[in-house]
Design an enzyme around this catalytic site. Structure first.
Site, PDB file in Angstrom:
ATOM      1  N   GLU A 409     -14.261  26.902   1.109  1.00 24.25           N
ATOM      2  CA  GLU A 409     -13.366  27.452   2.177  1.00 24.25           C
ATOM      3  C   GLU A 409     -14.020  28.104   3.170  1.00 24.25           C
ATOM      4  OE1 GLU A 409      -9.800  26.706   2.070  1.00 24.25           O
ATOM      5  OE2 GLU A 409      -9.790  26.005  -0.243  1.00 24.25           O
TER       6      GLU A 409
HETATM    7  C1  FAD Z   1     -17.382  23.557  -6.399  1.00 21.67           C
HETATM    8  C2  FAD Z   1     -17.533  23.183  -5.190  1.00 21.67           C
HETATM    9  C3  FAD Z   1     -16.279  22.381  -4.555  1.00 21.67           C
HETATM   10  C4  FAD Z   1     -16.143  22.125  -3.119  1.00 21.67           C
HETATM   11  N1  FAD Z   1     -14.990  21.423  -2.648  1.00 21.67           N
HETATM   12  C5  FAD Z   1     -14.998  20.861  -1.670  1.00 21.67           C
HETATM   13  C6  FAD Z   1     -13.893  20.186  -1.221  1.00 21.67           C
HETATM   14  O1  FAD Z   1     -12.851  19.838  -1.790  1.00 21.67           O
HETATM   15  N2  FAD Z   1     -13.848  19.622   0.074  1.00 21.67           N
HETATM   16  C7  FAD Z   1     -14.926  19.646   1.117  1.00 21.67           C
HETATM   17  O2  FAD Z   1     -15.009  19.075   2.066  1.00 21.67           O
HETATM   18  N3  FAD Z   1     -15.926  20.718   0.713  1.00 21.67           N
HETATM   19  C8  FAD Z   1     -16.076  21.035  -0.492  1.00 21.67           C
HETATM   20  N4  FAD Z   1     -16.987  21.865  -0.962  1.00 21.67           N
HETATM   21  C9  FAD Z   1     -18.061  22.275  -0.026  1.00 21.67           C
HETATM   22  C10 FAD Z   1     -18.061  23.610   0.392  1.00 21.67           C
HETATM   23  O3  FAD Z   1     -17.065  23.940   1.259  1.00 21.67           O
HETATM   24  C11 FAD Z   1     -19.444  23.697   1.164  1.00 21.67           C
HETATM   25  O4  FAD Z   1     -20.292  23.754   0.128  1.00 21.67           O
HETATM   26  C12 FAD Z   1     -19.539  25.019   2.088  1.00 21.67           C
HETATM   27  O5  FAD Z   1     -18.706  25.009   3.076  1.00 21.67           O
HETATM   28  C13 FAD Z   1     -21.120  25.278   2.541  1.00 21.67           C
HETATM   29  O6  FAD Z   1     -21.561  24.106   2.859  1.00 21.67           O
HETATM   30  P1  FAD Z   1     -23.067  23.942   2.469  1.00 21.67           P
HETATM   31  O7  FAD Z   1     -22.860  23.760   0.875  1.00 21.67           O
HETATM   32  O8  FAD Z   1     -23.582  22.694   3.049  1.00 21.67           O
HETATM   33  O9  FAD Z   1     -24.038  24.931   2.881  1.00 21.67           O
HETATM   34  P2  FAD Z   1     -24.708  25.352   4.294  1.00 21.67           P
HETATM   35  O10 FAD Z   1     -23.852  25.034   5.256  1.00 21.67           O
HETATM   36  O11 FAD Z   1     -25.940  24.423   4.203  1.00 21.67           O
HETATM   37  O12 FAD Z   1     -25.270  26.931   3.906  1.00 21.67           O
HETATM   38  C14 FAD Z   1     -26.083  27.320   3.274  1.00 21.67           C
HETATM   39  C15 FAD Z   1     -26.388  28.772   3.515  1.00 21.67           C
HETATM   40  O13 FAD Z   1     -26.542  29.103   4.846  1.00 21.67           O
HETATM   41  C16 FAD Z   1     -25.569  29.939   5.412  1.00 21.67           C
HETATM   42  N5  FAD Z   1     -24.846  29.621   6.884  1.00 21.67           N
HETATM   43  C17 FAD Z   1     -25.053  28.167   7.189  1.00 21.67           C
HETATM   44  N6  FAD Z   1     -24.820  28.369   8.624  1.00 21.67           N
HETATM   45  C18 FAD Z   1     -24.976  29.637   9.204  1.00 21.67           C
HETATM   46  C19 FAD Z   1     -24.695  30.321  10.235  1.00 21.67           C
HETATM   47  N7  FAD Z   1     -24.273  29.580  11.311  1.00 21.67           N
HETATM   48  N8  FAD Z   1     -25.011  31.511  10.308  1.00 21.67           N
HETATM   49  C20 FAD Z   1     -25.266  32.328   9.190  1.00 21.67           C
HETATM   50  N9  FAD Z   1     -25.307  31.754   8.012  1.00 21.67           N
HETATM   51  C21 FAD Z   1     -25.137  30.336   7.897  1.00 21.67           C
HETATM   52  C22 FAD Z   1     -24.211  29.856   4.540  1.00 21.67           C
HETATM   53  O14 FAD Z   1     -23.600  30.847   4.671  1.00 21.67           O
HETATM   54  C23 FAD Z   1     -25.000  29.647   3.225  1.00 21.67           C
HETATM   55  O15 FAD Z   1     -25.289  31.021   2.702  1.00 21.67           O
HETATM   56  C24 FAD Z   1     -17.179  22.388  -2.392  1.00 21.67           C
HETATM   57  C25 FAD Z   1     -18.211  22.991  -2.816  1.00 21.67           C
HETATM   58  C26 FAD Z   1     -18.307  23.139  -4.062  1.00 21.67           C
HETATM   59  C27 FAD Z   1     -19.790  23.876  -4.478  1.00 21.67           C
END
Ligand code: FAD
Length: 601
Positions: A409
């Site tokens: 979220e």
């Molecule tokens: C168990 C699980 C269930 C999920 N369920 C769903 C679902 O039902 N539907 C769906 O669509 N998604 C889902 N997700 C995805 C989830 O919403 C994303 O993992 C999350 O939004 C983060 O994206 P990412 O994993 O690509 O991390 P990234 O975006 O790559 O982020 C990695 C790190 O960098 C930081 N970061 C990234 N951008 C910035 C910035 N601009 N400034 C500062 N820090 C930053 C983040 O805070 C994080 O600490 C799920 C994930 C998990 C693990």
């Protein structure tokens, strides 16, 4: 500021004082809400608690079966209008359901949240009458389950950068969707996906309702179940789309409106996720209290040791404080939504506008409730000692399950930036006047503080003065940073993170103080002694964090005389006349927990 709006405006808590009579607190649930809370609790105790080990052993079918039963009892349709087989019960009730349904295991919490929130709400809020009629009855009753497919391998926080495409057919009868989605909750048993994809080279993604029938997959392929740290009974897979044919009438809202849908639905998802962290924390505290009340070392129950008492008091205080802030906000949203409806907005438009107004609070609550839960489960393990590390006790799974709300979220970093960004945006748009009070604080900095001791005889009079001062601390730090960096402030994340933490602490602490004041006025101070202690301890912790975060921000953007002046101001705004005896407060809270042998607030 719009004059016809009643109650506190979204974000205005940082410049205004609220009266306890004007906030909603969990003691104000009506008869219908209490009945629903009790029937959900009874359901959870019967259907989930005895089967916890099966969720831990990756029994996804059990999660699906539990959701089905919840659907039969109406729990999946709380936010769905009655005409589509829902209960249409209002925002506070929807939060109550998210809270009480989510406590026993993060697996069901995630599945329930993904289905009723991000899997169903896009259709409730943006669907055409035809789309609502076709899909909502199925989703509200649990005949079908929904999932939300936004994230991709290369598009996480930067959600609008997804590569999944939607190409309109030549005869304009359907779209062909191609792409790969990742981390999709409920994907193993979903019959409907809300899929986000880009049409041609549009700036913004669009959204689509995509049916999935395993007998006739229509180019949809599911990956294997992800092997996750926690929420072992929650189905999470990749979803691949290869020339998936979606009729044009299944596009949700206008072309290019998908990013807006994703963000607005996430605003609601965030505050519901905050609610979903409440009961899990209460259950962890209950278990920890009961364990500490029976475990003996050195010929004493471990609950008698101050080191343990202090942990329990902090855990209970956090739970009390965050519940106060969460339901306070839920009612603001519900009231604002009613107001908009009365003025002629449709139900969906009213709820969207209300949640958008309180987007700052929604993000702050998501961050704070998820981090509290994590800390609480960690201390829960510590109180259990070695056995807490074993899969045989409830703490181990609770600790692992507590990790995910900080990530999905919108990560907590993104939400911190979102909260501060929204507050500044409201100021720039003239919706919220932060500038006048910020200027007044700057003026106050150069004045000599009064040394006359105020009258602190009334309950919470010093606490209220401290709350006023912490708001000044925030306005001083944020106001100076805005003056320095203007629109460039969004690139200064150290400041944004610190500012968000200050806001979180102010809002939480104020909510608890007001809630307790209200209870004390109704039932007398004697009957809420532990709550008074929790509000005072909560505020003390808040002030400490505000002082630390304020300092972090100041010394990262100011130097020389300006730095000195700001640090003196910060000290002035975070200094008590009479520091509370926090040992005595912790004892009072721990005594109550010990006496009740559970979390009882
Ligand atoms: C168990 C699980 C269930 C999920 N369920 C769903 C679902 O039902 N539907 C769906 O669509 N998604 C889902 N997700 C995805 C989830 O919403 C994303 O993992 C999350 O939004 C983060 O994206 P990412 O994993 O690509 O991390 P990234 O975006 O790559 O982020 C990695 C790190 O960098 C930081 N970061 C990234 N951008 C910035 C910035 N601009 N400034 C500062 N820090 C930053 C983040 O805070 C994080 O600490 C799920 C994930 C998990 C693990």
């Amino acid at each position: 500021m719009s004059k016809d709006k009643k109650g506190l405006q979204g974000g205005a808590f940082v410049i205004k004082e609220s009266r306890c009579e004007d906030i909603f607190s969990p003691e104000d649930f009506n008869e219908e809400q209490r009945l629903m809370r009790d029937s959900i609790t009874e359901f959870v105790e019967r259907e989930i608690v005895p089967k916890k080990s099966r969720f831990e052993n990756h029994d996804y079918a059990l999660t699906e079966a539990v959701l089905k039963k919840a659907g039969k009892l109406g729990f999946l349709g709380i936010s769905v209008p009655e005409e589509y087989k829902g209960l249409d019960m209002g925002f506070v009730s929807a939060m109550l359901a998210a809270d009480y349904m989510s406590g026993a295991t993060g697996s069901v919490a995630t599945a329930f949240g993904a289905h009723t929130g991000i899997g169903t709400l896009p259709i409730v809020l943006y669907g055409t009458p035809g789309q609502k009629e076709k899909y909502l009855p199925k989703l509200a009753t649990g005949e079908w389950f929904g999932a939300y497919a936004l994230t991709e391998p290369t598009a996480g926080s930067d959600a609008n950068s997804g590569k999944t495409s939607a190409a309109l057919s030549e005869d304009e009868s359907h779209y062909l969707i191609n792409g790969q989605k990742m981390w999709i909750s409920n994907s193993g048993f979903a019959r409907l996906f809300i899929v986000f994809a880009r049409i041609e080279n549009d700036k913004y993604i669009s959204s689509f309702i995509v049916e999935y029938d395993p007998e006739n997959p229509n180019g949809i392929r599911l990956g294997e179940e992800e092997q996750k740290l926690g929420i072992h009974g929650s189905s999470t897979r990749q979803v691949f789309f290869e020339n998936t044919k979606v009729p044009v009438e299944n596009r949700l809202s206008d072309r290019g409106n998908g990013f807006k849908i994703a963000m607005n639905v996430l605003n609601i998802g965030r505050i519901k996720l905050a609610a979903a962290c409440l009961d899990s924390q209460r259950r962890v505290i209950k278990d920890a209290v009961q364990y500490a009340n029976q475990r003996e070392q050195f010929n004493s129950k471990i609950i008698e040791f101050e080191a343990v008492k202090g942990k329990l008091a902090k855990m209970a205080t956090d739970a009390y404080v965050k519940k106060s802030a969460t339901y306070r906000t839920a009612k603001y949203i519900e009231d604002r939504s009613d107001e908009y409806r009365k003025k002629g907005k449709s139900e969906a438009e009213a709820e969207l506008a209300a949640v958008e107004e309180f987007a700052v609070e929604c993000s702050l609550l998501k961050v704070s409730c998820s981090e509290d839960l994590q800390n609480c489960t960690d201390e829960g393990i510590q109180i259990y000692g070695g056995i807490g590390y074993s899969k045989d006790t409830p703490m181990e799974a609770a600790w692992r399950d507590a990790r995910i709300p900080r990530i999905y979220e919108g990560t907590n970093e993104i939400n911190r930036m979102h909260a501060v960004g929204m507050l500044l945006k409201k100021t720039l748009k003239g919706e919220l006047d932060l500038l006048t009070p910020a200027k007044a604080v700057q003026k106050e900095l150069t004045s000599i503080p009064s040394l006359q001791k105020p009258d602190f005889n009334q309950l919470f009079s010093e606490e209220k003065m401290m709350l006023k001062k912490t708001k000044k601390a925030f306005l001083m730090v944020a106001g100076t940073a805005v003056k320095k960096y203007a629109k460039n402030l969004s690139n200064h994340q150290y400041i944004l993170m610190a500012a968000a933490d200050m806001l979180i602490q102010i809002y939480r602490a104020e909510s608890a103080v007001l809630r307790t004041e209200k209870s004390a006025k109704s039932h007398g101070e004697k009957s809420v002694e532990a709550q008074i202690a929790m509000s005072q301890l909560g505020l003390y912790h808040a002030v400490e964090i505000i002082a630390r975060k304020g300092k972090e921000a100041i010394i990262s953007f100011a130097s020389g005389d300006e730095q000195k002046m700001l640090l003196i101001g910060l000290k002035r705004f975070t200094k008590y006349w009479n520091y509370p005896n926090i040992g005595a407060l912790k004892n009072r809270i721990a005594e109550k927990l010990k006496e009740e042998n559970t979390y009882c607030f």
